[in-house]
Scaffold this motif. Sequence first.
Motif, PDB file in Angstrom:
ATOM      1  N   TRP A  67     -72.385 -33.661  45.698  1.00  0.00           N
ATOM      2  CA  TRP A  67     -73.042 -32.767  46.644  1.00  0.00           C
ATOM      3  C   TRP A  67     -73.107 -33.401  48.033  1.00  0.00           C
ATOM      4  O   TRP A  67     -72.821 -32.762  49.032  1.00  0.00           O
ATOM      5  CB  TRP A  67     -74.440 -32.427  46.126  1.00  0.00           C
ATOM      6  CG  TRP A  67     -75.199 -31.505  47.012  1.00  0.00           C
ATOM      7  CD1 TRP A  67     -75.058 -30.150  47.100  1.00  0.00           C
ATOM      8  CD2 TRP A  67     -76.209 -31.872  47.942  1.00  0.00           C
ATOM      9  NE1 TRP A  67     -75.946 -29.655  48.032  1.00  0.00           N
ATOM     10  CE2 TRP A  67     -76.667 -30.694  48.561  1.00  0.00           C
ATOM     11  CE3 TRP A  67     -76.794 -33.088  48.304  1.00  0.00           C
ATOM     12  CZ2 TRP A  67     -77.666 -30.676  49.512  1.00  0.00           C
ATOM     13  CZ3 TRP A  67     -77.788 -33.090  49.253  1.00  0.00           C
ATOM     14  CH2 TRP A  67     -78.209 -31.891  49.856  1.00  0.00           C
ATOM     15  N   ALA A  70     -69.781 -33.357  49.826  1.00  0.00           N
ATOM     16  CA  ALA A  70     -69.247 -32.042  50.227  1.00  0.00           C
ATOM     17  C   ALA A  70     -69.145 -31.971  51.749  1.00  0.00           C
ATOM     18  O   ALA A  70     -70.047 -32.407  52.464  1.00  0.00           O
ATOM     19  CB  ALA A  70     -70.140 -30.928  49.695  1.00  0.00           C
ATOM     20  N   THR A  74     -69.951 -24.386  51.477  1.00  0.00           N
ATOM     21  CA  THR A  74     -69.229 -23.780  50.359  1.00  0.00           C
ATOM     22  C   THR A  74     -68.935 -24.820  49.282  1.00  0.00           C
ATOM     23  O   THR A  74     -69.125 -24.558  48.087  1.00  0.00           O
ATOM     24  CB  THR A  74     -67.921 -23.125  50.853  1.00  0.00           C
ATOM     25  OG1 THR A  74     -68.252 -22.129  51.819  1.00  0.00           O
ATOM     26  CG2 THR A  74     -67.146 -22.498  49.705  1.00  0.00           C
ATOM     27  N   GLU A  75     -68.476 -26.008  49.695  1.00  0.00           N
ATOM     28  CA  GLU A  75     -68.213 -27.078  48.721  1.00  0.00           C
ATOM     29  C   GLU A  75     -69.506 -27.504  48.022  1.00  0.00           C
ATOM     30  O   GLU A  75     -69.519 -27.704  46.809  1.00  0.00           O
ATOM     31  CB  GLU A  75     -67.560 -28.286  49.396  1.00  0.00           C
ATOM     32  CG  GLU A  75     -66.096 -28.104  49.695  1.00  0.00           C
ATOM     33  CD  GLU A  75     -65.464 -29.358  50.291  1.00  0.00           C
ATOM     34  OE1 GLU A  75     -66.187 -30.300  50.703  1.00  0.00           O
ATOM     35  OE2 GLU A  75     -64.222 -29.393  50.350  1.00  0.00           O
ATOM     36  N   ASP A  77     -72.216 -25.704  47.568  1.00  0.00           N
ATOM     37  CA  ASP A  77     -72.619 -24.625  46.666  1.00  0.00           C
ATOM     38  C   ASP A  77     -71.742 -24.595  45.410  1.00  0.00           C
ATOM     39  O   ASP A  77     -72.226 -24.301  44.319  1.00  0.00           O
ATOM     40  CB  ASP A  77     -72.560 -23.269  47.376  1.00  0.00           C
ATOM     41  CG  ASP A  77     -73.673 -23.100  48.405  1.00  0.00           C
ATOM     42  OD1 ASP A  77     -74.621 -23.913  48.412  1.00  0.00           O
ATOM     43  OD2 ASP A  77     -73.576 -22.146  49.215  1.00  0.00           O
ATOM     44  N   THR A  78     -70.463 -24.903  45.577  1.00  0.00           N
ATOM     45  CA  THR A  78     -69.560 -24.957  44.421  1.00  0.00           C
ATOM     46  C   THR A  78     -70.000 -26.053  43.457  1.00  0.00           C
ATOM     47  O   THR A  78     -70.043 -25.838  42.237  1.00  0.00           O
ATOM     48  CB  THR A  78     -68.104 -25.189  44.879  1.00  0.00           C
ATOM     49  OG1 THR A  78     -67.711 -24.089  45.703  1.00  0.00           O
ATOM     50  CG2 THR A  78     -67.155 -25.319  43.704  1.00  0.00           C
ATOM     51  N   VAL A  79     -70.336 -27.216  43.991  1.00  0.00           N
ATOM     52  CA  VAL A  79     -70.821 -28.323  43.151  1.00  0.00           C
ATOM     53  C   VAL A  79     -72.076 -27.890  42.404  1.00  0.00           C
ATOM     54  O   VAL A  79     -72.167 -28.057  41.173  1.00  0.00           O
ATOM     55  CB  VAL A  79     -71.084 -29.593  44.002  1.00  0.00           C
ATOM     56  CG1 VAL A  79     -71.860 -30.634  43.204  1.00  0.00           C
ATOM     57  CG2 VAL A  79     -69.775 -30.171  44.515  1.00  0.00           C
ATOM     58  N   GLY A  81     -73.128 -24.891  41.706  1.00  0.00           N
ATOM     59  CA  GLY A  81     -72.805 -23.843  40.743  1.00  0.00           C
ATOM     60  C   GLY A  81     -72.142 -24.386  39.486  1.00  0.00           C
ATOM     61  O   GLY A  81     -72.484 -23.973  38.369  1.00  0.00           O
ATOM     62  N   LEU A  82     -71.218 -25.326  39.660  1.00  0.00           N
ATOM     63  CA  LEU A  82     -70.541 -25.908  38.494  1.00  0.00           C
ATOM     64  C   LEU A  82     -71.508 -26.696  37.619  1.00  0.00           C
ATOM     65  O   LEU A  82     -71.457 -26.613  36.386  1.00  0.00           O
ATOM     66  CB  LEU A  82     -69.386 -26.804  38.942  1.00  0.00           C
ATOM     67  CG  LEU A  82     -68.162 -26.078  39.473  1.00  0.00           C
ATOM     68  CD1 LEU A  82     -67.170 -27.083  40.062  1.00  0.00           C
ATOM     69  CD2 LEU A  82     -67.503 -25.259  38.369  1.00  0.00           C
ATOM     70  N   SER A 116     -65.751 -27.004  31.352  1.00  0.00           N
ATOM     71  CA  SER A 116     -66.629 -27.084  32.529  1.00  0.00           C
ATOM     72  C   SER A 116     -66.755 -28.526  33.019  1.00  0.00           C
ATOM     73  O   SER A 116     -66.812 -28.769  34.230  1.00  0.00           O
ATOM     74  CB  SER A 116     -68.003 -26.482  32.234  1.00  0.00           C
ATOM     75  OG  SER A 116     -68.813 -27.335  31.450  1.00  0.00           O
ATOM     76  N   VAL A 123     -63.227 -31.092  40.600  1.00  0.00           N
ATOM     77  CA  VAL A 123     -63.844 -30.690  41.872  1.00  0.00           C
ATOM     78  C   VAL A 123     -64.523 -31.888  42.541  1.00  0.00           C
ATOM     79  O   VAL A 123     -64.484 -32.029  43.765  1.00  0.00           O
ATOM     80  CB  VAL A 123     -64.844 -29.529  41.644  1.00  0.00           C
ATOM     81  CG1 VAL A 123     -65.708 -29.297  42.866  1.00  0.00           C
ATOM     82  CG2 VAL A 123     -64.085 -28.260  41.267  1.00  0.00           C
ATOM     83  N   CYS A 124     -65.135 -32.748  41.744  1.00  0.00           N
ATOM     84  CA  CYS A 124     -65.855 -33.895  42.311  1.00  0.00           C
ATOM     85  C   CYS A 124     -64.926 -34.985  42.847  1.00  0.00           C
ATOM     86  O   CYS A 124     -65.292 -35.677  43.803  1.00  0.00           O
ATOM     87  CB  CYS A 124     -66.775 -34.512  41.257  1.00  0.00           C
ATOM     88  SG  CYS A 124     -68.217 -33.488  40.880  1.00  0.00           S
TER      89      CYS A 124
END
Length: 160
Positions: A67, A70, A74-75, A77-79, A81-82, A116, A123-124
């Motif tokens: 986080w 990021a 957006t990045e 929030d993606t973290v 959310g995942l 997941s 993503v990380c």
Amino acid sequence: MNPRRWRPRFVAIGAALLVAGLGATITQLGPWYRSLRQPSWAPPDIAFGPAWTLIFTLTAIAGLQAWRGARSRTEADTVLGLFALNGFLNLLWSLLFFRLHRPDWAAVEVVFLWTSIAVMIGVCRPLSPRAAWLLVPYLLWVSFAGVLNVTVVRLNAPFG
């Protein structure tokens, strides 16, 4: 002590504790669970608490680092959310296996949980390589747990 600096830490710790606490309340090692045939290589029940404590600790640290890494809202929030989706899937597995007594459904769901974690690692990695590495034990543990789940199904089916 700057509250803005510490707030994300408290949120990460709180989220990990929430998922761990809910998971613990869902997990019932009662007569039904004790009646299941387990493979000889299954770890003792006492091993699961320390393993999950370590995994939730590493996951909270990984989430915070990703986080912070990021580069955009957006990045970030993606973290979030995942990690939230992963927490939900983690709880869903426990609900299916321990509360609904459906290891067969849990064996299907563990594929989504595993996926997941793999997506979180992917993503990380660009945001924080260290965060991605901190999630590897979680992926390995769920891989092992998935094989154990499928083996329990094979040894005890049918369910429902």
